[in-house]
Design an enzyme around this catalytic site. Sequence first.
Site, PDB file in Angstrom:
ATOM      1  N   ILE A 133     -29.896  -4.495 -32.520  1.00  0.00           N
ATOM      2  CA  ILE A 133     -28.626  -3.831 -32.223  1.00  0.00           C
ATOM      3  C   ILE A 133     -28.438  -3.879 -30.714  1.00  0.00           C
ATOM      4  CG2 ILE A 133     -28.535  -2.361 -34.271  1.00  0.00           C
ATOM      5  CD1 ILE A 133     -29.684  -0.089 -32.704  1.00  0.00           C
ATOM      6  N   ASP A 134     -27.208  -3.781 -30.272  1.00  0.00           N
ATOM      7  CA  ASP A 134     -26.901  -3.923 -28.851  1.00  0.00           C
ATOM      8  C   ASP A 134     -27.502  -2.795 -28.019  1.00  0.00           C
ATOM      9  OD1 ASP A 134     -25.319  -6.144 -29.537  1.00  0.00           O
ATOM     10  OD2 ASP A 134     -23.569  -4.867 -29.881  1.00  0.00           O
ATOM     11  N   LYS A 135     -27.645  -3.069 -26.746  1.00  0.00           N
ATOM     12  CA  LYS A 135     -28.221  -2.097 -25.811  1.00  0.00           C
ATOM     13  C   LYS A 135     -27.562  -0.726 -25.928  1.00  0.00           C
ATOM     14  CE  LYS A 135     -28.388  -1.075 -20.869  1.00  0.00           C
ATOM     15  NZ  LYS A 135     -27.967  -1.508 -19.507  1.00  0.00           N
ATOM     16  N   ARG A 233     -18.116  -4.613 -33.566  1.00  0.00           N
ATOM     17  CA  ARG A 233     -17.296  -4.513 -32.354  1.00  0.00           C
ATOM     18  C   ARG A 233     -16.163  -5.535 -32.361  1.00  0.00           C
ATOM     19  NH1 ARG A 233     -21.712  -4.883 -27.736  1.00  0.00           N
ATOM     20  NH2 ARG A 233     -19.922  -4.454 -26.380  1.00  0.00           N
TER      21      ARG A 233
END
Length: 301
Positions: A133-135, A233
């Site tokens: 998963i993204d930062k 997103r």
Amino acid sequence: MKLTMMVTTEHGRLDRVITDYFDDVTRSQADKWLHAGLVTVNGRPAKASYKVAADDQIVIAAPEPTVLSAKPQNIPLDIVYEDDDVLVVNKPQGMVVHPAPGHPDGTLVNGLMYHTTLSPINGVLRPGIVHRIDKDTSGLLMVAKTATAHQSLAAQLKAKTTDREYLAIVHGNIKEATGTIDAPLGRDPKNRKKHAVVPNGRHAVTHFEVVERFGSYTLVKCRLETGRTHQIRVHMAYIKHPVAGDPLYGPKHTLPGNGQYLHAATLGFTHPVTGQHLEFSAPLPDYFEAMLTRLRYGAFN
């Protein structure tokens, strides 16, 4: 090491064009190269403010990169579940999953290596990491401790038998109670750091359900059928309801915070050894709950 790019569609400041073109180059790295005189345009040294035009040839005489390797670090982790084969961790917003240029340490992998042994399948930089998963996305990740577990979990992801649900605050008032976004995703042809809905992209499906409405914003539950880079997103931005706080796909005028309001809340999979179905949930982070409270009281509408 020499990096060469021939400009075709890119335009604007030289420092921005460099970071847009090369995925792993940060703005600060580009500035260092420019200040050191390592960047030429059409054979001549150029400044960061140079306005790039079509057919410009940009050459970067970059120094040889440092070889990255992940080392154990004593980093506090929120372990939700663990046995001899698998581990489920609740990643906080702001933590990078594995080492990469610009983030050589302090990552989730560094902390996991200190805590336990991990599957070697993904090499020295991503041991045990089955999905990411993204930062600035918080929430649950499954981690493989053995090669056997890694292969099983990866196969489940490919077969779309895992359960992955996210909660997100998005811009606008979504009128439909539920919906499905079936739109292929690939690299954005105008910005290499972004992904976009493109005709020849990879199959991507996101199902969403409205949980709560706040006028100018909506709390939604998103279920992933596929797992493409930045999928939620990009898909929510595609239907004109970008995730609030998203610096890459959302508007500049958005909810305050340190990144997108996106949380991996539920994770389910079949245990690779016992065959038992496991399902876990992680509560919303405090900052996320606090923002929901403000929205319920009419803030930002």
